[in-house]
Design an enzyme around this catalytic site. Structure first.
Site, PDB file in Angstrom:
ATOM      1  N   CYS A  70      -1.520   8.063  -1.281  1.00  6.22           N
ATOM      2  CA  CYS A  70      -2.181   7.968  -0.128  1.00  6.22           C
ATOM      3  C   CYS A  70      -3.586   8.681   0.161  1.00  6.22           C
ATOM      4  O   CYS A  70      -3.646   8.750   0.889  1.00  6.22           O
ATOM      5  CB  CYS A  70      -1.618   7.295   0.312  1.00  6.22           C
ATOM      6  SG  CYS A  70      -0.357   8.531   1.017  1.00  6.22           S
ATOM      7  N   ARG A  84      -8.886   8.389   2.965  1.00  6.74           N
ATOM      8  CA  ARG A  84      -9.033   7.563   2.610  1.00  6.74           C
ATOM      9  C   ARG A  84     -10.261   6.543   4.083  1.00  6.74           C
ATOM     10  O   ARG A  84     -11.182   6.731   4.026  1.00  6.74           O
ATOM     11  CB  ARG A  84      -9.017   6.013   2.221  1.00  6.74           C
ATOM     12  CG  ARG A  84      -9.415   5.175   2.052  1.00  6.74           C
ATOM     13  CD  ARG A  84      -8.862   3.339   1.701  1.00  6.74           C
ATOM     14  NE  ARG A  84      -7.804   3.162   2.446  1.00  6.74           N
ATOM     15  CZ  ARG A  84      -8.536   2.714   3.864  1.00  6.74           C
ATOM     16  NH1 ARG A  84      -9.317   2.398   3.603  1.00  6.74           N
ATOM     17  NH2 ARG A  84      -6.877   2.468   4.550  1.00  6.74           N
ATOM     18  N   ARG A  85      -9.547   6.811   5.272  1.00  8.25           N
ATOM     19  CA  ARG A  85     -10.677   6.041   6.305  1.00  8.25           C
ATOM     20  C   ARG A  85     -11.104   7.585   7.380  1.00  8.25           C
ATOM     21  O   ARG A  85     -12.648   6.949   7.222  1.00  8.25           O
ATOM     22  CB  ARG A  85      -9.443   6.129   7.237  1.00  8.25           C
ATOM     23  CG  ARG A  85      -8.936   4.504   7.466  1.00  8.25           C
ATOM     24  CD  ARG A  85      -8.138   3.769   8.347  1.00  8.25           C
ATOM     25  NE  ARG A  85      -7.244   3.054   7.718  1.00  8.25           N
ATOM     26  CZ  ARG A  85      -5.596   2.367   7.767  1.00  8.25           C
ATOM     27  NH1 ARG A  85      -4.932   3.091   8.929  1.00  8.25           N
ATOM     28  NH2 ARG A  85      -5.327   1.052   7.894  1.00  8.25           N
ATOM     29  N   LYS A 138       0.630  -0.941  -0.049  1.00  3.64           N
ATOM     30  CA  LYS A 138      -0.405  -0.680  -0.106  1.00  3.64           C
ATOM     31  C   LYS A 138       0.890   1.720   0.060  1.00  3.64           C
ATOM     32  O   LYS A 138       0.114   2.465  -0.327  1.00  3.64           O
ATOM     33  CB  LYS A 138      -0.690   0.127   1.371  1.00  3.64           C
ATOM     34  CG  LYS A 138      -0.646  -0.180   2.606  1.00  3.64           C
ATOM     35  CD  LYS A 138      -1.446   0.027   3.581  1.00  3.64           C
ATOM     36  CE  LYS A 138      -0.302   0.373   5.271  1.00  3.64           C
ATOM     37  NZ  LYS A 138      -0.262   1.613   5.450  1.00  3.64           N
ATOM     38  N   ASP A 139       2.394   1.535   0.155  1.00  2.00           N
ATOM     39  CA  ASP A 139       3.082   2.755   0.474  1.00  2.00           C
ATOM     40  C   ASP A 139       3.604   2.688  -1.111  1.00  2.00           C
ATOM     41  O   ASP A 139       4.767   3.497  -1.304  1.00  2.00           O
ATOM     42  CB  ASP A 139       3.939   2.396   1.516  1.00  2.00           C
ATOM     43  CG  ASP A 139       3.533   2.633   2.818  1.00  2.00           C
ATOM     44  OD1 ASP A 139       2.617   2.793   3.151  1.00  2.00           O
ATOM     45  OD2 ASP A 139       4.485   1.939   3.613  1.00  2.00           O
ATOM     46  N   ARG A 166       1.367   5.242  18.320  1.00  2.00           N
ATOM     47  CA  ARG A 166       0.026   5.842  17.519  1.00  2.00           C
ATOM     48  C   ARG A 166      -0.665   4.815  19.166  1.00  2.00           C
ATOM     49  O   ARG A 166      -1.424   5.330  19.452  1.00  2.00           O
ATOM     50  CB  ARG A 166      -0.665   5.033  16.732  1.00  2.00           C
ATOM     51  CG  ARG A 166       0.205   5.779  15.743  1.00  2.00           C
ATOM     52  CD  ARG A 166      -0.213   5.950  14.154  1.00  2.00           C
ATOM     53  NE  ARG A 166       0.044   5.896  12.911  1.00  2.00           N
ATOM     54  CZ  ARG A 166      -0.307   6.229  11.806  1.00  2.00           C
ATOM     55  NH1 ARG A 166      -1.413   5.453  11.645  1.00  2.00           N
ATOM     56  NH2 ARG A 166       0.475   6.083  10.316  1.00  2.00           N
ATOM     57  N   ARG A 202      -0.014  10.729  13.634  1.00  2.00           N
ATOM     58  CA  ARG A 202       0.670   9.950  13.346  1.00  2.00           C
ATOM     59  C   ARG A 202       2.076   9.620  14.079  1.00  2.00           C
ATOM     60  O   ARG A 202       1.941   9.229  14.931  1.00  2.00           O
ATOM     61  CB  ARG A 202       2.432  11.292  12.944  1.00  2.00           C
ATOM     62  CG  ARG A 202       2.160  12.281  11.437  1.00  2.00           C
ATOM     63  CD  ARG A 202       0.806  11.341   9.913  1.00  2.00           C
ATOM     64  NE  ARG A 202       2.745  10.737  10.020  1.00  2.00           N
ATOM     65  CZ  ARG A 202       3.746  11.358   9.498  1.00  2.00           C
ATOM     66  NH1 ARG A 202       3.907  13.432   9.223  1.00  2.00           N
ATOM     67  NH2 ARG A 202       4.174  10.482   8.604  1.00  2.00           N
TER      68      ARG A 202
END
Length: 321
Positions: free
Chosen positions: A251, A140-141, A89-90, A164, A158
């Site tokens: 992203c 997106r989320r 995904k990155d 996190r 971040r």
């Protein structure tokens, strides 16, 4: 796979980010390859990327997906590494000249997860009270959750996964959204409070799979990486990446997907949403697995006909303001 792809003295160098999750993933790849090629020495070269260094600015304000890959790609082009292990995904959908996606590993659960503070252990997304503060760095989320739960509040977060979780446990957030795959790979499945269904939040392109990037046409390395290739995962993620490429999204835009293969048929779901969640368009396409990339491009065209282009243009304008 035979041992003839390399000489007994060959050393193969794997490039990796320095984050805990990146290293876990890279050493998993190393261990798998060592089983297939016991005569080859595999060494890990760690590098810090720009995305690892800039932690006080929202991702949407500082650039594209290359934030987490550029330094590793320079290492490939400079021949200081033979291939780089990424969370797929990155990895940008357009790679630098001279580089290619050499392998996609078998995908694990690609969904997002709700992780909650102790005081909300009795809640699910749908039952969190108004004003609950949700941490996420993903537009997106953010867009999808705003669409379904406009009464919740959202705050950028971040840092690596452990950072996190610490911010959550310290009470800076009531809940955070993370990838199921990352939590599972770090053996933190116990922190998954709810796996968020696709009807609420479609996942990121490539989420749950590892993408291994190498020099274009490096046949010796490609022969080695073939040992880890998972054809169904590659077909699904190629379709997803084709959709993303056609929509010209990184992203930093709210594009979500879901894909599955049944028999010889690949089904791809795609979603584009506005940042405030007010506009959300979704569509589905199915077709032969061998036409995966064309299916992604065709679905992108369908979404554009529904207004995806205008939504994305407005988002780019807002981010670059």
């Amino acid at each position: 796979m035979t041992a003839s792809v390399s000489t007994p003295t060959r050393t193969v160098r794997l490039a990796s980010r320095k984050s805990q999750l990146a290293l876990v993933q890279t050493y998993w790849v190393k261990a798998q390859l060592e089983q297939h090629f016991p005569h080859i020495t595999f060494e890990v070269e760690t590098m810090s990327t720009q995305g690892d260094k800039i932690l006080d600015v929202a991702l949407s304000k500082i650039g594209d997906k290359g934030l987490f890959t550029k330094e590793l790609e320079v290492g490939l082009l400079n021949n200081t590494a033979d291939f780089a292990v990424h969370s797929l995904k990155d990895l940008p959908t357009r790679l630098p000249d001279g580089l290619m996606l050499g392998c996609v590993t078998e995908r694990v659960e690609p969904a997002d997860a709700l992780v909650v503070h102790a005081q909300h252990q009795d809640k699910q997304l749908a039952t969190l009270p108004p004003g609950t503060v949700i941490g996420t760095s993903s537009l997106r989320r953010l867009a999808q959750l705003r669409h379904h739960f406009p009464h919740l509040e959202f705050k950028d977060i971040r840092g690596n996964l452990n950072t996190r979780l610490q911010k959550l446990d310290n009470g800076e957030y009531d809940a955070i959204i993370l990838a199921v795959a990352g939590l599972e790979r770090l053996e933190m499945s116990d922190r998954i409070h709810q796996v968020i269904p696709g009807e609420i939040s479609l996942h990121a392109v490539g989420q749950g799979a590892l993408g291994i990037e190498c020099r274009d046409g490096d046949q010796e390395i490609l022969d080695i990486l073939a040992a880890l290739e998972h054809a169904p995962s590659k077909a699904c993620t190629l379709a997803e990446r084709s959709l993303l490429r056609e929509l010209e999204g990184g992203c930093q835009v709210p594009i979500g997907v879901n894909s599955r293969i049944e028999g010889d048929t690949l089904t791809l779901v795609g979603m584009v949403a506005s940042l405030d969640g007010q506009q959300l368009i979704k569509n589905t396409i199915s077709g032969p697995v061998e036409q995966a990339e064309q299916l992604g491009a065709n679905l992108a065209a369908m979404l554009k006909e529904q207004g995806a282009g205008e939504i994305l243009a407005a988002i780019f304008a807002e981010i670059n303001r």
